[in-house]
Design a protein around this motif. Structure first.
Motif, PDB file in Angstrom:
ATOM      1  N   TYR A 156       0.793  -1.231   0.000  1.00  0.00           N
ATOM      2  CA  TYR A 156       0.000   0.000   0.000  1.00  0.00           C
ATOM      3  C   TYR A 156       0.828   1.285   0.000  1.00  0.00           C
ATOM      4  CZ  TYR A 156      -3.498  -3.515   0.758  1.00  0.00           C
ATOM      5  OH  TYR A 156      -4.293  -4.627   0.607  1.00  0.00           O
ATOM      6  N   PHE A 182      -5.426  -0.774  -5.374  1.00  0.00           N
ATOM      7  CA  PHE A 182      -6.367  -1.499  -4.516  1.00  0.00           C
ATOM      8  C   PHE A 182      -7.771  -0.910  -4.653  1.00  0.00           C
ATOM      9  CE2 PHE A 182      -8.726  -2.173  -0.604  1.00  0.00           C
ATOM     10  CZ  PHE A 182      -8.933  -3.527  -0.770  1.00  0.00           C
ATOM     11  N   ILE A 224      -9.224  -2.356  -7.642  1.00  0.00           N
ATOM     12  CA  ILE A 224      -9.632  -3.752  -7.420  1.00  0.00           C
ATOM     13  C   ILE A 224     -11.047  -3.798  -6.848  1.00  0.00           C
ATOM     14  CG2 ILE A 224      -9.224  -5.769  -5.933  1.00  0.00           C
ATOM     15  CD1 ILE A 224      -6.212  -5.310  -6.292  1.00  0.00           C
ATOM     16  N   TYR A 281     -14.204  -8.912  -8.118  1.00  0.00           N
ATOM     17  CA  TYR A 281     -13.863  -8.736  -6.695  1.00  0.00           C
ATOM     18  C   TYR A 281     -15.137  -8.370  -5.910  1.00  0.00           C
ATOM     19  CZ  TYR A 281     -11.004  -7.888  -2.611  1.00  0.00           C
ATOM     20  OH  TYR A 281     -10.447  -7.961  -1.343  1.00  0.00           O
ATOM     21  N   GLY A 320     -13.392  -5.223   5.336  1.00  0.00           N
ATOM     22  CA  GLY A 320     -12.648  -5.631   4.139  1.00  0.00           C
ATOM     23  C   GLY A 320     -12.068  -7.018   4.182  1.00  0.00           C
ATOM     24  N   SER A 321     -12.299  -7.748   5.270  1.00  0.00           N
ATOM     25  CA  SER A 321     -11.676  -9.061   5.453  1.00  0.00           C
ATOM     26  C   SER A 321     -10.152  -8.959   5.474  1.00  0.00           C
ATOM     27  CB  SER A 321     -12.117 -10.058   4.371  1.00  0.00           C
ATOM     28  OG  SER A 321     -11.903 -11.382   4.836  1.00  0.00           O
ATOM     29  N   THR A 322      -9.660  -7.811   5.873  1.00  0.00           N
ATOM     30  CA  THR A 322      -8.216  -7.664   6.025  1.00  0.00           C
ATOM     31  C   THR A 322      -7.707  -8.622   7.095  1.00  0.00           C
ATOM     32  OG1 THR A 322      -8.439  -5.385   5.339  1.00  0.00           O
ATOM     33  CG2 THR A 322      -6.368  -5.976   6.379  1.00  0.00           C
ATOM     34  N   ASN A 374      -5.712 -11.563   6.018  1.00  0.00           N
ATOM     35  CA  ASN A 374      -4.281 -11.511   5.676  1.00  0.00           C
ATOM     36  C   ASN A 374      -3.416 -12.126   6.774  1.00  0.00           C
ATOM     37  OD1 ASN A 374      -4.332  -8.288   3.937  1.00  0.00           O
ATOM     38  ND2 ASN A 374      -4.727 -10.319   3.170  1.00  0.00           N
ATOM     39  N   TYR A 412      -9.085 -12.841  -7.360  1.00  0.00           N
ATOM     40  CA  TYR A 412      -7.679 -12.503  -7.128  1.00  0.00           C
ATOM     41  C   TYR A 412      -6.849 -12.596  -8.416  1.00  0.00           C
ATOM     42  CZ  TYR A 412      -8.846 -12.343  -2.246  1.00  0.00           C
ATOM     43  OH  TYR A 412      -9.407 -11.980  -1.050  1.00  0.00           O
ATOM     44  N   THR A 467      -5.251  -6.798 -10.503  1.00  0.00           N
ATOM     45  CA  THR A 467      -4.633  -7.476  -9.359  1.00  0.00           C
ATOM     46  C   THR A 467      -3.190  -7.867  -9.695  1.00  0.00           C
ATOM     47  OG1 THR A 467      -6.823  -8.343  -8.822  1.00  0.00           O
ATOM     48  CG2 THR A 467      -4.955  -9.302  -7.646  1.00  0.00           C
ATOM     49  N   PHE A 491      -1.241  -4.809  -9.182  1.00  0.00           N
ATOM     50  CA  PHE A 491      -1.155  -4.567  -7.734  1.00  0.00           C
ATOM     51  C   PHE A 491      -0.056  -5.433  -7.120  1.00  0.00           C
ATOM     52  CE2 PHE A 491      -2.991  -5.965  -3.520  1.00  0.00           C
ATOM     53  CZ  PHE A 491      -2.946  -4.736  -2.858  1.00  0.00           C
ATOM     54  N   MET A 519      -1.482 -15.295  -3.122  1.00  0.00           N
ATOM     55  CA  MET A 519      -0.921 -14.645  -4.302  1.00  0.00           C
ATOM     56  C   MET A 519       0.590 -14.880  -4.289  1.00  0.00           C
ATOM     57  SD  MET A 519      -3.001 -11.179  -5.191  1.00  0.00           S
ATOM     58  CE  MET A 519      -1.990 -10.083  -4.226  1.00  0.00           C
ATOM     59  N   GLU A 537       0.958 -12.811  -0.529  1.00  0.00           N
ATOM     60  CA  GLU A 537      -0.244 -12.554   0.280  1.00  0.00           C
ATOM     61  C   GLU A 537      -1.021 -13.817   0.559  1.00  0.00           C
ATOM     62  OE1 GLU A 537      -3.486  -9.050   0.158  1.00  0.00           O
ATOM     63  OE2 GLU A 537      -3.862 -10.580  -1.333  1.00  0.00           O
ATOM     64  N   SER A 551      -5.018 -14.709   1.972  1.00  0.00           N
ATOM     65  CA  SER A 551      -6.347 -14.175   2.315  1.00  0.00           C
ATOM     66  C   SER A 551      -7.186 -15.329   2.827  1.00  0.00           C
ATOM     67  CB  SER A 551      -7.020 -13.578   1.081  1.00  0.00           C
ATOM     68  OG  SER A 551      -6.677 -12.243   0.923  1.00  0.00           O
TER      69      SER A 551
HETATM   70  C1  AVJ Z   1      -8.031  -5.793   1.563  1.00  0.00           C
HETATM   71  C2  AVJ Z   1      -6.318  -7.215   2.236  1.00  0.00           C
HETATM   72  C3  AVJ Z   1      -8.526  -7.938   2.367  1.00  0.00           C
HETATM   73  O1  AVJ Z   1      -6.960  -9.936   0.711  1.00  0.00           O
HETATM   74  O2  AVJ Z   1      -8.784  -9.614  -0.415  1.00  0.00           O
HETATM   75  C4  AVJ Z   1      -7.246  -7.721  -2.982  1.00  0.00           C
HETATM   76  C5  AVJ Z   1      -6.343  -7.341  -0.597  1.00  0.00           C
HETATM   77  N1  AVJ Z   1      -5.406  -8.667  -2.482  1.00  0.00           N
HETATM   78  N2  AVJ Z   1      -6.845  -8.432  -4.045  1.00  0.00           N
HETATM   79  C6  AVJ Z   1      -7.772  -9.205   0.138  1.00  0.00           C
HETATM   80  C7  AVJ Z   1      -6.337  -7.894  -1.993  1.00  0.00           C
HETATM   81  C8  AVJ Z   1      -5.722  -8.989  -3.747  1.00  0.00           C
HETATM   82  C9  AVJ Z   1      -7.560  -7.703   0.154  1.00  0.00           C
HETATM   83  N3  AVJ Z   1      -7.583  -7.180   1.569  1.00  0.00           N
END
Ligand code: AVJ
Length: 321
Positions: free
Chosen positions: A39, A47, A50, A56, A161-163, A166, A206, A213, A216, A252, A280, A282
């Motif tokens: 970020y 993002f 996305i 998405y 955001g379901s962060t 991660n 994704y 993506t 990104f 990813m 990454e 998720s």
């Molecule tokens: C915002 C971190 C939750 O993991 O879905 C989007 C980031 N990575 N596309 C996710 C993300 C690839 C997103 N988050």
């Protein structure tokens, strides 16, 4: 109209932290890079793109849930709440909550991207002139302190955001436990959690057709080149997204197209043809799995809202004391 935007508390990760994480991650036998470094200004912009993609679904589904149930959520929270948002980004979702709440007292957005944070905070200050806004630029997985709660009746964390996906399950438990301590006794937490579903829906989310993506993911290499003097050739890496069923997560990776060596500030890293950098995770949860996780962190699940297709969930958790 009073100026309610407070001075930024700046704990932005240093270039040194970025360097240490990159050298450590690429020096490991299984190469990784931490997703929190996606970020920068360009990564934040990508993002946001996305979030608009047809594939998405999480952003639009979560916004739809928040819109549909904002009144109910507001009733649970009550008046004069202080909201603390972890990873505030563009600030669209908080508007949905703030508009429904009865006289919200304060908003503390916490985000790793300083420019993004400041832009979102000042735009919010224009739309909510009576709200005290105290932005904090920080990596919310490292310790930081909240400003005084002056006048707020209750503190509510917001992690949309379901962060949370991660994190590994252990890291998520640690995050929730730390957040509960930070927010204080009697606080609540609203968490957006992407639900487990078929890989045929997850993988395109994704790996979109427009390649946003991919851009990104690759931007992380561009950032290393710019900020750490790296020599990555972006066209020598392929973006991949895969569902890891055993771990219950989307992953990813950036896969090397050939055998190659990359220099970063005087250190070299060799890649075999087909070798991947894992960038990454998720994680996806069932509602019951996430509620168990919340309980393990000292939270009581109070309510959960989902969409008709059960794609996404929004959980209200309260401090179990
Ligand atoms: C915002 C971190 C939750 O993991 O879905 C989007 C980031 N990575 N596309 C996710 C993300 C690839 C997103 N988050």
């Amino acid at each position: 109209m009073s100026n309610t935007l407070q001075k930024l508390q700046d704990l932005e990760p240093s270039a040194e932290e970025f360097r240490a994480a990159v050298l450590g991650g690429l020096g490991a036998p299984a190469k990784t890079l931490p997703c929190k470094f996606f970020y920068d200004a360009e990564g934040s912009r990508l993002f946001d793109k996305i979030c608009e993609l047809p594939e998405y679904y999480p952003t639009r589904t979560e916004c739809h849930i928040l819109e549909s149930y904002a009144g109910e959520i507001a009733k649970h929270i009550g008046r004069r709440a202080r909201l603390v948002e972890f990873g505030s980004g563009a600030g669209i979702k908080i508007r949905l909550l703030l508009s429904a709440l009865e006289r919200p007292a304060a908003y503390v957005p916490v985000d790793i991207s300083r420019l993004h944070l400041l832009a979102a905070a000042s735009s919010l200050a224009r739309d909510f002139p009576r709200l005290s806004i105290a932005p904090i630029c920080a990596d919310y997985t490292t310790p930081f302190a909240l400003p005084p709660a002056d006048g707020a009746r209750t503190t509510v964390g917001f992690f949309p955001g379901s962060t949370i996906g991660n994190f590994t399950t252990d890291e998520a438990k640690t995050f929730l436990t730390t957040a509960r301590a930070l927010l204080g006794a009697g606080s609540a937490m609203i968490v957006g959690v992407d639900l487990r579903k078929d890989a045929s829906i997850l993988v395109p989310a994704y790996d979109d057709a427009a390649g946003v993506t991919q851009a990104f993911n690759l931007n992380l290499l561009r950032r290393i080149n710019r900020e750490l003097g790296g020599t990555f050739k972006l066209d020598q890496f392929v973006h991949t997204a895969r569902w890891n069923d055993a771990a219950g997560r989307m992953e990813m990776h950036l896969v090397s197209r050939c055998a190659q060596t990359v220099e970063i500030g005087g250190e070299s890293f060799t890649f075999a043809d087909g070798e991947a950098i894992h960038t990454e995770n998720s994680h996806k949860y069932t509602i019951a799995q996430f509620q168990d996780l919340a309980r393990s962190a000292g939270y009581a699940p109070k309510a959960v809202w989902t969409d008709e297709a059960s794609l996404f969930s929004v959980h209200l958790l309260t401090d179990a004391g």
